[in-house]
Motif scaffolding. Sequence first.
Motif, mmCIF file in Angstrom:
data_model
loop_
_atom_site.group_PDB
_atom_site.id
_atom_site.type_symbol
_atom_site.label_atom_id
_atom_site.label_comp_id
_atom_site.label_asym_id
_atom_site.label_seq_id
_atom_site.Cartn_x
_atom_site.Cartn_y
_atom_site.Cartn_z
ATOM 1 N N VAL A 184 30.840 3.089 10.055
ATOM 2 C CA VAL A 184 29.734 3.919 10.529
ATOM 3 C C VAL A 184 28.447 3.158 10.270
ATOM 4 C CG1 VAL A 184 28.498 6.097 10.294
ATOM 5 C CG2 VAL A 184 30.995 6.053 10.065
ATOM 6 N N LEU A 185 27.754 2.800 11.337
ATOM 7 C CA LEU A 185 26.514 2.042 11.232
ATOM 8 C C LEU A 185 25.333 2.941 11.571
ATOM 9 C CD1 LEU A 185 28.868 -0.049 11.947
ATOM 10 C CD2 LEU A 185 27.039 -1.569 12.675
ATOM 11 N N GLY A 186 24.221 2.739 10.894
ATOM 12 C CA GLY A 186 23.031 3.516 11.200
ATOM 13 C C GLY A 186 22.110 3.584 10.007
ATOM 14 N N SER A 187 21.208 4.544 10.063
ATOM 15 C CA SER A 187 20.268 4.762 8.967
ATOM 16 C C SER A 187 20.342 6.230 8.571
ATOM 17 C CB SER A 187 18.845 4.398 9.403
ATOM 18 O OG SER A 187 17.932 4.595 8.351
ATOM 19 N N GLY A 188 20.649 6.500 7.297
ATOM 20 C CA GLY A 188 20.808 7.875 6.839
ATOM 21 C C GLY A 188 22.060 8.520 7.393
ATOM 22 N N VAL A 189 23.196 7.826 7.280
ATOM 23 C CA VAL A 189 24.442 8.300 7.896
ATOM 24 C C VAL A 189 25.467 8.761 6.855
ATOM 25 C CG1 VAL A 189 24.197 7.006 10.037
ATOM 26 C CG2 VAL A 189 25.226 5.893 8.050
ATOM 27 N N ASP A 190 25.006 9.241 5.720
ATOM 28 C CA ASP A 190 25.929 9.707 4.678
ATOM 29 C C ASP A 190 26.874 10.800 5.185
ATOM 30 O OD1 ASP A 190 23.324 8.713 3.410
ATOM 31 O OD2 ASP A 190 24.664 8.749 1.673
ATOM 32 N N ALA A 191 26.302 11.802 5.868
ATOM 33 C CA ALA A 191 27.115 12.918 6.351
ATOM 34 C C ALA A 191 28.127 12.451 7.395
ATOM 35 C CB ALA A 191 26.215 14.011 6.928
ATOM 36 N N LEU A 192 27.724 11.537 8.260
ATOM 37 C CA LEU A 192 28.639 11.027 9.278
ATOM 38 C C LEU A 192 29.777 10.231 8.654
ATOM 39 C CD1 LEU A 192 26.100 9.941 12.027
ATOM 40 C CD2 LEU A 192 27.974 11.570 12.349
ATOM 41 N N ALA A 193 29.474 9.451 7.637
ATOM 42 C CA ALA A 193 30.516 8.672 6.969
ATOM 43 C C ALA A 193 31.534 9.596 6.317
ATOM 44 C CB ALA A 193 29.894 7.744 5.932
ATOM 45 N N THR A 194 31.061 10.656 5.689
ATOM 46 C CA THR A 194 31.962 11.624 5.066
ATOM 47 C C THR A 194 32.819 12.317 6.115
ATOM 48 O OG1 THR A 194 30.384 12.005 3.264
ATOM 49 C CG2 THR A 194 32.064 13.689 3.620
ATOM 50 N N GLU A 195 32.205 12.673 7.244
ATOM 51 C CA GLU A 195 32.969 13.315 8.315
ATOM 52 C C GLU A 195 34.020 12.368 8.882
ATOM 53 O OE1 GLU A 195 32.443 15.398 12.705
ATOM 54 O OE2 GLU A 195 30.656 14.840 11.555
ATOM 55 N N ALA A 196 33.675 11.103 9.068
ATOM 56 C CA ALA A 196 34.633 10.127 9.593
ATOM 57 C C ALA A 196 35.845 10.017 8.676
ATOM 58 C CB ALA A 196 33.965 8.769 9.754
ATOM 59 N N ALA A 197 35.616 10.059 7.368
ATOM 60 C CA ALA A 197 36.722 9.957 6.410
ATOM 61 C C ALA A 197 37.702 11.110 6.560
ATOM 62 C CB ALA A 197 36.173 9.911 4.986
ATOM 63 N N SER A 198 37.214 12.263 7.034
ATOM 64 C CA SER A 198 38.073 13.447 7.147
ATOM 65 C C SER A 198 39.064 13.357 8.304
ATOM 66 C CB SER A 198 37.210 14.701 7.306
ATOM 67 O OG SER A 198 36.589 14.748 8.585
ATOM 68 N N TYR A 199 38.931 12.332 9.140
ATOM 69 C CA TYR A 199 39.871 12.164 10.260
ATOM 70 C C TYR A 199 41.041 11.261 9.892
ATOM 71 C CZ TYR A 199 36.848 14.660 13.467
ATOM 72 O OH TYR A 199 36.127 15.654 14.096
ATOM 73 N N GLY A 200 41.316 11.142 8.611
ATOM 74 C CA GLY A 200 42.480 10.381 8.168
ATOM 75 C C GLY A 200 42.239 8.899 8.028
ATOM 76 N N MET A 201 40.980 8.501 7.950
ATOM 77 C CA MET A 201 40.676 7.096 7.727
ATOM 78 C C MET A 201 40.924 6.742 6.256
ATOM 79 S SD MET A 201 39.647 6.051 10.740
ATOM 80 C CE MET A 201 40.859 7.223 11.396
ATOM 81 N N THR A 202 41.551 5.614 6.005
ATOM 82 C CA THR A 202 41.793 5.202 4.622
ATOM 83 C C THR A 202 40.483 4.948 3.900
ATOM 84 O OG1 THR A 202 43.906 4.216 5.243
ATOM 85 C CG2 THR A 202 42.943 3.507 3.146
ATOM 86 N N THR A 203 39.605 4.162 4.534
ATOM 87 C CA THR A 203 38.274 3.885 3.993
ATOM 88 C C THR A 203 37.277 3.898 5.137
ATOM 89 O OG1 THR A 203 39.273 2.393 2.358
ATOM 90 C CG2 THR A 203 36.884 2.306 2.606
ATOM 91 N N VAL A 204 36.134 4.504 4.892
ATOM 92 C CA VAL A 204 35.036 4.438 5.846
ATOM 93 C C VAL A 204 33.967 3.532 5.246
ATOM 94 C CG1 VAL A 204 33.194 5.692 7.014
ATOM 95 C CG2 VAL A 204 35.473 6.707 6.823
ATOM 96 N N PHE A 205 33.670 2.445 5.941
ATOM 97 C CA PHE A 205 32.642 1.516 5.499
ATOM 98 C C PHE A 205 31.300 1.978 6.068
ATOM 99 C CE2 PHE A 205 36.578 -1.091 5.836
ATOM 100 C CZ PHE A 205 36.769 -1.287 4.472
ATOM 101 N N GLN A 206 30.401 2.366 5.194
ATOM 102 C CA GLN A 206 29.092 2.874 5.600
ATOM 103 C C GLN A 206 28.065 1.761 5.519
ATOM 104 O OE1 GLN A 206 27.790 6.341 3.449
ATOM 105 N NE2 GLN A 206 25.653 6.064 4.034
ATOM 106 N N LEU A 207 27.618 1.296 6.681
ATOM 107 C CA LEU A 207 26.597 0.250 6.754
ATOM 108 C C LEU A 207 25.280 0.925 7.082
ATOM 109 C CD1 LEU A 207 29.410 -1.162 7.316
ATOM 110 C CD2 LEU A 207 28.106 -2.936 8.468
#
Length: 322
Positions: A41-64
């Motif tokens: 998940v790339l962007g600025s201020g994307v904490d909530a999006l990174a957490t949401e992405a993890a909920s789709y069964g991703m092993t790790t979400v890399f937040q850039l």
Amino acid sequence: MGDVLVLTEHHEGKFPKSTLIAFAAGKDAAAKYGGSCHAAVLGSGVDALATEAASYGMTTVFQLDDPRLAQYLADAYTAAIAGLVKAKGIDTVVLTATALGKDLAPRLAARLNAPLAPDISEIFPDGTIKRAMYAGNVFATVKLEGTPRVISVRSTAFEAATKGAAGTVEKVAPALDDGQLRMKFDSFDAIKSDRPALTEARIVVSGGRGLKNGENFKVVLEPLVDELGAAMGASRAAVDAGFVPNDLQVGQTGKVIAPELYVAVGLSGAIQHLAGMKDSKVIVAINKDEEAPIFQVADYGLVADLFKAVPEMKEAVSKLKA
């Protein structure tokens, strides 16, 4: 064959359906390749999006998370993702074949010196993949030699992923060199509409050259579109004639969609248009030419004058809703 990285797209704090399709494709690839599925998940201020992405069964979400990634700029995104792929030992990068994906995938493949397979529809355990050619009339089974590899997924090839076991979020500093970033974000002019987005809609009503002019799109087609709560689409012929803007174009060189219901009005059904909508669940065609190719893919066909049939259909839908 190792780990898979899904590149997410987001807009106004939300993931579009195209990203959920990429999640599904990434998990399918990871299962067949014997690795784990991660997301970026790339962007600025994307904490909530990174957490949401993890909920789709991703092993790790890399937040850039970086102000330089606040808007999509090809050079910054390419550099950041390429650095992540190398640092994490990713074998397969998955994007959806959206406008952004089509722009980013070849750049990323070139930066990584990696093989690229665009617009794929199926992944096989032996490492081969299936992709459409010649407007979907031929499917090629190809194998990408070496890793990392980059693939973009046709937006109609997988069902959107649903939420499952949540993975972890890892914040990663993007590898960006200001001296090598040449692009600058100027502005984004969004098209405002109360209708569903064409690529997200359950129902799409498309018009073709048979509508004769742009005014008929408004007075004949739009009432049916709105009565159905649908998105409006168009053929390339209608777009090229200036009847409607090109963001409504459905087809090989437009948007590829697969709604639950697709209503084709005054469309001949040229092969390039069929490539963009033939995966729709139910196709209804209205055309006065009984030999029109659109009838070959339609589930229901009406040979009639659209200027009479469409208003009657709108009234019938209105009565059913009453």
